[in-house]
Design an enzyme around this catalytic site. Sequence first.
Site, PDB file in Angstrom:
ATOM      1  N   ASP A  66       0.823  -1.203   0.000  1.00 40.22           N
ATOM      2  CA  ASP A  66       0.000   0.000   0.000  1.00 40.22           C
ATOM      3  C   ASP A  66       0.862   1.260   0.000  1.00 40.22           C
ATOM      4  OD1 ASP A  66       0.868  -0.143   2.622  1.00 40.22           O
ATOM      5  OD2 ASP A  66      -1.128  -0.200   3.516  1.00 40.22           O
ATOM      6  N   SER A  67       2.177   1.074   0.025  1.00 39.86           N
ATOM      7  CA  SER A  67       3.100   2.190  -0.212  1.00 39.86           C
ATOM      8  C   SER A  67       2.866   2.815  -1.579  1.00 39.86           C
ATOM      9  CB  SER A  67       4.549   1.712  -0.106  1.00 39.86           C
ATOM     10  OG  SER A  67       4.761   0.537  -0.878  1.00 39.86           O
ATOM     11  N   ASP A 109      -0.885  -6.334  -0.002  1.00 42.88           N
ATOM     12  CA  ASP A 109      -1.213  -5.628   1.230  1.00 42.88           C
ATOM     13  C   ASP A 109      -2.723  -5.471   1.393  1.00 42.88           C
ATOM     14  OD1 ASP A 109       0.593  -4.812   3.182  1.00 42.88           O
ATOM     15  OD2 ASP A 109       1.351  -3.152   1.993  1.00 42.88           O
ATOM     16  N   LYS A 138      -0.897  -9.473   3.451  1.00 46.57           N
ATOM     17  CA  LYS A 138      -0.186  -8.883   4.590  1.00 46.57           C
ATOM     18  C   LYS A 138      -1.106  -7.927   5.325  1.00 46.57           C
ATOM     19  CE  LYS A 138       3.059  -5.611   4.205  1.00 46.57           C
ATOM     20  NZ  LYS A 138       2.597  -4.549   5.172  1.00 46.57           N
ATOM     21  N   GLU A 140      -1.271  -5.381   9.133  1.00 43.48           N
ATOM     22  CA  GLU A 140      -0.424  -4.710  10.103  1.00 43.48           C
ATOM     23  C   GLU A 140      -0.922  -4.880  11.531  1.00 43.48           C
ATOM     24  OE1 GLU A 140       1.014  -1.019   7.183  1.00 43.48           O
ATOM     25  OE2 GLU A 140       0.136  -0.584   9.139  1.00 43.48           O
ATOM     26  N   GLU A 207       9.524  -3.506  10.763  1.00 40.21           N
ATOM     27  CA  GLU A 207       9.906  -2.200  10.212  1.00 40.21           C
ATOM     28  C   GLU A 207      10.385  -1.260  11.307  1.00 40.21           C
ATOM     29  OE1 GLU A 207       8.251   1.341   7.247  1.00 40.21           O
ATOM     30  OE2 GLU A 207       7.076  -0.488   7.559  1.00 40.21           O
TER      31      GLU A 207
END
Length: 291
Positions: A66-67, A109, A138, A140, A207
């Site tokens: 999602d970057s 993501d 993925k 978070e 991260e």
Amino acid sequence: MTDITAHTPYGTLPAAAPLPPRRPISLPRLHEMRERGEKIAMLTAYDATFAAVADAAGVDCLLVGDSLGMVCQGRPSTVGVSLQDMCYHTESVVRGLRRVQGTVWVIGDLPFGSYQESREQAVRSAAALMQAGAHMVKLEGGGWTVETVRFLVERGIPVCGHLGLTPQTVHALGGYRVQGRNDAQAQQLRRDALALQDAGATMLVLEMVPAALAAEITAQLPRCHTIGIGSGNGTAGQVLVMHDMLGIHLGKTPKFVRNFMEGAASVRDAMAAYVAAVKAGTFPDNAMHAW
């Protein structure tokens, strides 16, 4: 070479690599790499051509991150990225890989708002990404996400966790800051990592976690492969945002990034240099790229 590859009007995608063709990356192969001490090289990708180039350069895993909200859409954070955006870019990446018979493992993501509501919402969102071509999804965070991970894994969906700096909750964290520097944070990261492994997560992005802590967590997770970004060289693998490692970005270069285009003749050469440095353990250099 297929007709569609040979006659595309805007240039051709690179051949799949290396030759002879490598076996497709899979969860069992990632486990084999971990057991023999081979580092996992991961990059982000958002479109067909760069995905094919990364595959040709020997990248093991591609994260459709999602970057893309920041590097493709120009947003200030990842929060505004939609599930529709993620499916579109995942489909684009997978089309490029199929055209060159690519072998990489593709991770999609789950964007902000696509899994927080309920476990059932998470399954629907994960199914959309996998139908778009992702091999794994993925998400978070720790704590409440553990049961969501378990729910997904029990339904045949491979899951990668993400701890430390979690960009989707950057406002709650107070900015882009190193996580786990004090004892309380470090203990919570250890607990969350073990809980995610126990729930069935088989990969875990760490991260901006102090290098010593990231190495310690990695040693405690034999069934869950840690992928570091700004977390030192003691993890099972590394990931960078592709634009960052090519030296093309709109903002400040993070401390944990190395520009692999410097001295490289092509994007493919730069990606191959990144893979080689990760595999050799020369990137990241803890003295330069970690805390």
